[in-house]
Design a protein around this motif. Structure first.
Motif, PDB file in Angstrom:
ATOM      1  N   SER A  25       0.818  -1.215   0.000  1.00 60.87           N
ATOM      2  CA  SER A  25       0.000   0.000   0.000  1.00 60.87           C
ATOM      3  C   SER A  25       0.844   1.253   0.000  1.00 60.87           C
ATOM      4  O   SER A  25       0.446   2.258   0.547  1.00 60.87           O
ATOM      5  CB  SER A  25      -0.970   0.019   1.174  1.00 60.87           C
ATOM      6  OG  SER A  25      -0.286   0.220   2.381  1.00 60.87           O
ATOM      7  N   CYS A  26       1.992   1.178  -0.599  1.00 54.72           N
ATOM      8  CA  CYS A  26       2.784   2.405  -0.754  1.00 54.72           C
ATOM      9  C   CYS A  26       2.801   2.791  -2.225  1.00 54.72           C
ATOM     10  O   CYS A  26       2.087   3.673  -2.660  1.00 54.72           O
ATOM     11  CB  CYS A  26       4.201   2.230  -0.228  1.00 54.72           C
ATOM     12  SG  CYS A  26       5.232   3.689  -0.497  1.00 54.72           S
ATOM     13  N   GLY A  27       3.614   2.082  -2.984  1.00 58.28           N
ATOM     14  CA  GLY A  27       3.617   2.323  -4.412  1.00 58.28           C
ATOM     15  C   GLY A  27       4.269   3.609  -4.860  1.00 58.28           C
ATOM     16  O   GLY A  27       4.100   4.054  -5.983  1.00 58.28           O
ATOM     17  N   ARG A  86      14.146   2.962   3.024  1.00 58.16           N
ATOM     18  CA  ARG A  86      14.903   2.841   4.260  1.00 58.16           C
ATOM     19  C   ARG A  86      14.305   3.710   5.341  1.00 58.16           C
ATOM     20  O   ARG A  86      14.128   3.295   6.479  1.00 58.16           O
ATOM     21  CB  ARG A  86      16.355   3.229   3.989  1.00 58.16           C
ATOM     22  CG  ARG A  86      17.321   2.781   5.070  1.00 58.16           C
ATOM     23  CD  ARG A  86      18.754   2.810   4.544  1.00 58.16           C
ATOM     24  NE  ARG A  86      19.088   4.067   3.925  1.00 58.16           N
ATOM     25  CZ  ARG A  86      19.564   4.193   2.703  1.00 58.16           C
ATOM     26  NH1 ARG A  86      19.769   3.131   1.968  1.00 58.16           N
ATOM     27  NH2 ARG A  86      19.859   5.385   2.207  1.00 58.16           N
ATOM     28  N   THR A  87      13.991   4.918   4.962  1.00 58.94           N
ATOM     29  CA  THR A  87      13.532   5.854   5.984  1.00 58.94           C
ATOM     30  C   THR A  87      12.063   5.677   6.305  1.00 58.94           C
ATOM     31  O   THR A  87      11.659   5.794   7.446  1.00 58.94           O
ATOM     32  CB  THR A  87      13.766   7.301   5.517  1.00 58.94           C
ATOM     33  OG1 THR A  87      13.090   7.486   4.277  1.00 58.94           O
ATOM     34  CG2 THR A  87      15.240   7.559   5.342  1.00 58.94           C
ATOM     35  N   THR A  88      11.295   5.358   5.293  1.00 60.15           N
ATOM     36  CA  THR A  88       9.847   5.319   5.509  1.00 60.15           C
ATOM     37  C   THR A  88       9.387   3.972   6.036  1.00 60.15           C
ATOM     38  O   THR A  88       8.523   3.898   6.907  1.00 60.15           O
ATOM     39  CB  THR A  88       9.124   5.635   4.192  1.00 60.15           C
ATOM     40  OG1 THR A  88       9.631   6.841   3.669  1.00 60.15           O
ATOM     41  CG2 THR A  88       7.640   5.764   4.433  1.00 60.15           C
ATOM     42  N   HIS A  89       9.964   2.926   5.513  1.00 64.44           N
ATOM     43  CA  HIS A  89       9.419   1.603   5.828  1.00 64.44           C
ATOM     44  C   HIS A  89      10.327   0.774   6.723  1.00 64.44           C
ATOM     45  O   HIS A  89       9.853   0.057   7.592  1.00 64.44           O
ATOM     46  CB  HIS A  89       9.177   0.834   4.533  1.00 64.44           C
ATOM     47  CG  HIS A  89       8.245   1.540   3.604  1.00 64.44           C
ATOM     48  ND1 HIS A  89       7.014   2.013   3.980  1.00 64.44           N
ATOM     49  CD2 HIS A  89       8.385   1.878   2.301  1.00 64.44           C
ATOM     50  CE1 HIS A  89       6.425   2.600   2.944  1.00 64.44           C
ATOM     51  NE2 HIS A  89       7.245   2.531   1.915  1.00 64.44           N
ATOM     52  N   HIS A 138      15.681   0.857  13.992  1.00 64.19           N
ATOM     53  CA  HIS A 138      16.773   1.329  13.167  1.00 64.19           C
ATOM     54  C   HIS A 138      17.954   0.386  13.224  1.00 64.19           C
ATOM     55  O   HIS A 138      18.621   0.133  12.218  1.00 64.19           O
ATOM     56  CB  HIS A 138      17.188   2.720  13.624  1.00 64.19           C
ATOM     57  CG  HIS A 138      18.113   3.376  12.663  1.00 64.19           C
ATOM     58  ND1 HIS A 138      17.663   4.022  11.535  1.00 64.19           N
ATOM     59  CD2 HIS A 138      19.461   3.460  12.635  1.00 64.19           C
ATOM     60  CE1 HIS A 138      18.694   4.509  10.875  1.00 64.19           C
ATOM     61  NE2 HIS A 138      19.807   4.185  11.522  1.00 64.19           N
ATOM     62  N   GLU A 139      18.187  -0.118  14.368  1.00 63.18           N
ATOM     63  CA  GLU A 139      19.366  -0.960  14.512  1.00 63.18           C
ATOM     64  C   GLU A 139      19.231  -2.218  13.679  1.00 63.18           C
ATOM     65  O   GLU A 139      20.204  -2.776  13.221  1.00 63.18           O
ATOM     66  CB  GLU A 139      19.535  -1.352  15.980  1.00 63.18           C
ATOM     67  CG  GLU A 139      19.590  -0.163  16.914  1.00 63.18           C
ATOM     68  CD  GLU A 139      20.700   0.797  16.530  1.00 63.18           C
ATOM     69  OE1 GLU A 139      20.482   2.004  16.645  1.00 63.18           O
ATOM     70  OE2 GLU A 139      21.767   0.342  16.086  1.00 63.18           O
TER      71      GLU A 139
END
Length: 346
Positions: free
Chosen positions: A198-200, A214-217, A224-225
DNA sequence: TCTGCCGGGAA
DNA sequence: TTCCCGGCAGA
């Protein structure tokens, strides 16, 4: 055979699958039986080898079939167009049966592919003659390719055009029940689509899409680790954006290159039971393009995670496995509620 | 036995 | 809508 999924008796699709899905896609061997009808009604049968070095990534969303990277030969639909019999040829091995010098062949492939490259488009088309006259390695070179050839002023309109466009469009039409566009796009530019459920999101650079994933999902809060630096590779796919809005279908994940995982062998209807609502497209590629794909970058076949046909239960680590029962608070909500995991989707 | 998750119900 | 869990099915 399709992998057995956890589609129990409660699941309509499970019943559907078990009852009506005699597929001919061999995931173990990476071979796909493809039968398609030509315009003349003949059947072109091919056992199209998907990838000899096919690897299946199991632990990430979606099912990824990734080339091992070696020039594993050229996938092609064997060309029965000149022969009424259905001949099965492993293209990467048997193609040289024809009396063609391999160097010439490879050079022609590269030329052909280069001529299709949007970056190298030129008014001239060095491949026009070889494409039509040689006949055999033009198979699969369809104008419907996302890297289409530049429009060619065809001087000889009487010449029978390569029939692969018809094949391609017909297959597409049969499989996806959508009217085939009359004209394909001209110019193509690469883009990258986020495959996170559901991003796309579509970005035009690898760096951008990786950063987005990386940042969003992937790296949210305390996770983060745990983020793998390369994991984002598996959450996007390369797509092609056609600059002409005409005929633009909704952005869909792409079945890339030779890894066309569609068994069309007499099971169109079954596939249509199964594929309704699954929006992906099959494209054919030129042999040269395939060759380049093999040599340039790993080619991926990406199916959406919600493409439940290939959904394999338990292949991906779920929150329960990743975090353990003792860290239940770190599970995704769905896992906590014993629903389908939303974080590590198959 | 463990795991994933569907289906259903309670709050 | 959110949350929980019984129970089924696959590994």
């Amino acid at each position: 055979m399709l992998p057995k999924t956890r589609l129990g008796k409660r699941s309509p699709l499970g019943a559907l699958l078990s009852a009506t899905c005699p597929t001919h896609t061999h995931l173990e061997t990476g071979e796909t039986d493809v039968t398609m009808a030509t315009a003349a009604g003949q059947q072109a049968s091919s056992r199209s080898r998907v990838h000899p070095g096919l690897k299946v990534r199991k632990t990430l969303p979606g099912v990824y079939f990734q080339c091992a990277g070696e020039p594993s030969g050229v996938d092609q639909i064997d060309g029965p167009l000149s022969s009424p019999s259905c001949r099965s040829v492993s293209s990467c091995i048997d193609v040289p049966k024809r009396s063609v010098d391999m160097d010439e062949l490879m050079a022609a492939m590269v030329l052909s592919s280069l001529s299709c490259s949007p970056l190298l488009q030129s008014p001239t088309h060095p491949d026009t003659t070889g494409n039509g006259s040689s006949g055999y390695w033009s198979v699969g070179h369809a104008p419907s390719s996302p890297m289409p050839s530049p429009p060619i002023a065809e001087p000889d309109a009487g010449v029978v055009p390569p029939t692969d466009e018809g094949l391609d469009m017909e297959l597409e039409q049969v499989l996806f029940d959508e009217p085939a566009p009359r004209k394909r796009r001209n110019s193509v530019k690469a883009a990258f689509r986020c495959l996170w459920p559901s991003c796309g999101k579509v970005l035009t650079s690898v760096v951008g899409i990786k950063r987005h994933i990386r940042t969003t999902h992937l790296c949210r809060g305390g996770e983060h680790e745990r983020c793998s630096r390369s994991e984002e590779d598996f959450y996007y796919t390369e797509i092609n954006q056609w600059e002409q809005p005409l005929c633009q279908s909704p952005p869909t994940p792409l079945l890339c290159g030779p890894s066309v995982l569609v068994s069309a062998k007499t099971n169109h209807k079954h596939l249509l039971l199964l594929l309704q609502g699954v929006s992906f497209r099959v494209r054919s590629v030129s042999v040269g393009e395939q060759w380049l794909q093999h040599h340039s970058a790993p080619c991926r076949l990406v199916l959406l995670s919600h493409c439940c046909i290939l959904r394999v239960r338990g292949e991906a680590k779920k929150c329960r496995k990743v975090y353990g029962i003792e860290h239940r608070e770190q599970w995704c909500t769905a896992c906590r509620w014993k629903k389908a995991c939303q974080r590590f989707t198959d």
